[in-house]
Design a protein around this motif. Structure first.
Motif, short mmCIF file in Angstrom:
data_model
loop_
_atom_site.label_atom_id
_atom_site.label_comp_id
_atom_site.label_asym_id
_atom_site.label_seq_id
_atom_site.Cartn_x
_atom_site.Cartn_y
_atom_site.Cartn_z
N GLU A 186 -61.04 -50.32 -9.67
CA GLU A 186 -61.22 -51.58 -8.94
C GLU A 186 -62.22 -51.48 -7.80
O GLU A 186 -62.63 -52.50 -7.23
CB GLU A 186 -59.88 -52.10 -8.40
CG GLU A 186 -59.23 -51.21 -7.33
CD GLU A 186 -58.32 -50.14 -7.92
OE1 GLU A 186 -57.36 -49.75 -7.24
OE2 GLU A 186 -58.58 -49.70 -9.05
N SER A 187 -62.63 -50.27 -7.45
CA SER A 187 -63.53 -50.09 -6.30
C SER A 187 -65.00 -49.96 -6.68
O SER A 187 -65.87 -49.98 -5.82
CB SER A 187 -63.12 -48.84 -5.51
OG SER A 187 -61.80 -48.96 -5.04
N VAL A 188 -65.30 -49.80 -7.96
CA VAL A 188 -66.69 -49.65 -8.40
C VAL A 188 -67.36 -51.02 -8.37
O VAL A 188 -66.85 -51.99 -8.94
CB VAL A 188 -66.76 -49.05 -9.81
CG1 VAL A 188 -68.21 -48.93 -10.29
CG2 VAL A 188 -66.09 -47.68 -9.82
N THR A 189 -68.49 -51.10 -7.69
CA THR A 189 -69.18 -52.39 -7.55
C THR A 189 -69.96 -52.73 -8.81
O THR A 189 -70.26 -51.87 -9.64
CB THR A 189 -70.15 -52.36 -6.37
OG1 THR A 189 -71.22 -51.44 -6.66
CG2 THR A 189 -69.45 -51.92 -5.08
N LEU A 190 -70.34 -53.99 -8.91
CA LEU A 190 -71.15 -54.43 -10.04
C LEU A 190 -72.48 -53.69 -10.07
O LEU A 190 -72.95 -53.29 -11.14
CB LEU A 190 -71.39 -55.95 -9.95
CG LEU A 190 -72.28 -56.55 -11.05
CD1 LEU A 190 -71.66 -56.32 -12.43
CD2 LEU A 190 -72.50 -58.04 -10.78
N ASN A 203 -68.65 -39.69 -5.49
CA ASN A 203 -69.89 -40.40 -5.79
C ASN A 203 -69.66 -41.80 -6.34
O ASN A 203 -70.60 -42.54 -6.55
CB ASN A 203 -70.74 -39.60 -6.77
CG ASN A 203 -70.13 -39.54 -8.16
OD1 ASN A 203 -68.96 -39.80 -8.34
ND2 ASN A 203 -70.95 -39.21 -9.14
N GLN A 204 -68.43 -42.13 -6.63
CA GLN A 204 -67.98 -43.45 -7.09
C GLN A 204 -68.76 -43.99 -8.29
O GLN A 204 -68.28 -43.99 -9.39
CB GLN A 204 -68.03 -44.46 -5.94
CG GLN A 204 -67.36 -45.78 -6.24
CD GLN A 204 -65.86 -45.68 -6.31
OE1 GLN A 204 -65.30 -44.74 -6.84
NE2 GLN A 204 -65.18 -46.63 -5.74
N ALA A 234 -61.15 -45.08 -0.16
CA ALA A 234 -61.13 -46.12 0.87
C ALA A 234 -60.72 -47.45 0.25
O ALA A 234 -61.25 -47.87 -0.78
CB ALA A 234 -62.51 -46.24 1.50
N GLY A 235 -59.74 -48.09 0.88
CA GLY A 235 -59.34 -49.43 0.44
C GLY A 235 -58.35 -49.47 -0.70
O GLY A 235 -57.97 -50.56 -1.14
N VAL A 290 -50.43 -45.05 -3.60
CA VAL A 290 -50.07 -44.54 -4.93
C VAL A 290 -51.33 -44.13 -5.69
O VAL A 290 -51.40 -43.04 -6.27
CB VAL A 290 -49.30 -45.61 -5.73
CG1 VAL A 290 -49.09 -45.14 -7.17
CG2 VAL A 290 -47.95 -45.89 -5.07
N ALA A 291 -52.34 -45.00 -5.66
CA ALA A 291 -53.59 -44.71 -6.37
C ALA A 291 -54.29 -43.49 -5.77
O ALA A 291 -54.81 -42.63 -6.49
CB ALA A 291 -54.51 -45.92 -6.31
N ARG A 292 -54.26 -43.42 -4.43
CA ARG A 292 -54.89 -42.28 -3.76
C ARG A 292 -54.22 -40.97 -4.16
O ARG A 292 -54.88 -39.98 -4.47
CB ARG A 292 -54.81 -42.48 -2.24
CG ARG A 292 -55.55 -41.42 -1.42
CD ARG A 292 -55.41 -41.67 0.07
NE ARG A 292 -55.99 -42.95 0.45
CZ ARG A 292 -55.27 -44.02 0.84
NH1 ARG A 292 -53.94 -43.95 0.87
NH2 ARG A 292 -55.88 -45.13 1.17
N ASN A 293 -52.92 -40.97 -4.19
CA ASN A 293 -52.18 -39.76 -4.56
C ASN A 293 -52.34 -39.42 -6.04
O ASN A 293 -52.36 -38.25 -6.41
CB ASN A 293 -50.70 -39.93 -4.21
CG ASN A 293 -50.46 -39.94 -2.71
OD1 ASN A 293 -51.21 -39.33 -1.96
ND2 ASN A 293 -49.42 -40.64 -2.28
#
Length: 295
Positions: free
Chosen positions: A102-106, A202-203, A216-217, A221-224
């Protein structure tokens, strides 16, 4: 022009990793003329050093950015003008990606697909036109075991490889009528800078951009989950890790085969991994297995 008994081989993405190692390996053979390409010629130092005595004899470094149409057209025209043909095209240039879906930009998605999919297919289109005229050739895509099996936190990279796998399989039967073979090479983890880079924050895998905090953001749960996955899967990767030279040898064997296979895994471990897909048509078993690595 290259001698008739010498295969002209074009390899994309040769500044490091599999591309560099394969170029050097093939250049040592007298029956190959290797055009080793890269986006940024300022990064040619490692290849020049590794090429040693083959440089400008059987290995030639040239500029090619597969993400740019003008660069593709210029390179293909110049190559056919000078060499008269391309016998083997090895599509190796690619960017990796590691992060939360969900954090990867277009912009990051588009950049990844531009290099790994659209750029790769555009140069293939241009080269295939010429191969059809000669009724001879071999297209090799450097895919990944991630092109047929899922891999958490590399969703979009895996997506690019799945795309290539599907297109390669669709092309293959048609091109055989022109004596053109298509092979998708499927490595697992390879001990190159590529593997190191995708393990960093590097996302979107955009070369030259500053690293970002991929956690970040996102929720705890997702971070772990990401940290748990890297800690658990890291040792597995180490156990099955290959060198770029190992993969290069597999590629060489493909080129030298009278009837190259459509899909080639680069190790016994990756063959076993590929088999899991065939015996698990629902995908449930593999999903359950990967989920356990996140707990």
């Amino acid at each position: 022009m290259a001698e008739s008994n010498v295969k002209v081989v074009v390899i994309t993405g040769c500044s490091s990793g599999i591309g560099l190692d394969t170029a050097v390996l093939l250049a040592k053979e007298k029956n190959f003329k290797v055009l080793a390409t890269m986006r940024n010629l300022q990064k040619k130092g490692d290849l020049e050093k590794a090429a040693a005595g083959t440089l400008n004899k059987t290995l030639f470094i040239q500029e090619l950015d597969v993400s740019k149409e003008e660069s593709i057209e210029k390179f293909v025209k110049a190559t056919f003008d000078s060499e008269g043909r391309i016998d083997v095209l090895i599509n190796n240039a690619a960017s990796g990606q590691h992060g939360h879906f969900e954090s990867v930009t277009l912009e990051q998605m588009q950049s990844l697909f531009q290099t790994n999919v659209f750029g790769t297919l555009r140069i293939t289109q241009e080269v295939v036109k010429k191969m059809k005229e000669r009724k001879s050739g071999h297209i090799i895509f450097i895919s990944s075991i991630g092109g047929i099996t899922p891999f958490p936190f590399s969703d979009f990279y895996v997506g690019t490889k799945f795309a290539i796998e599907g297109i390669a399989g669709s092309m293959a039967p048609l091109l055989r009528h022109y004596n053109i073979f298509v092979t998708s090479v499927e490595p697992g983890p390879v001990q190159t800078s590529f593997t190191t880079n995708i393990s960093k924050n590097n996302q979107g895998g955009i070369t030259g951009r500053d690293e970002v905090d991929v956690d970040a953001g996102v929720d705890d749960v997702a971070r772990n989950q990401r940290k748990k996955f890297l800690a658990t899967y890291g040792p597995v990767m180490q156990q099955t890790m290959q060198t770029g030279e190992d993969v290069g040898q597999v590629i060489k064997n493909c080129i030298c085969s009278e009837k190259p296979s459509l899909r080639v895994q680069t190790s016994d471990a990756m063959k076993q991994r590929a088999k899991l897909v065939l015996v698990d048509p629902s995908g449930d078993k593999m999903t359950d297995e990967l989920e356990k690595l996140l707990q």
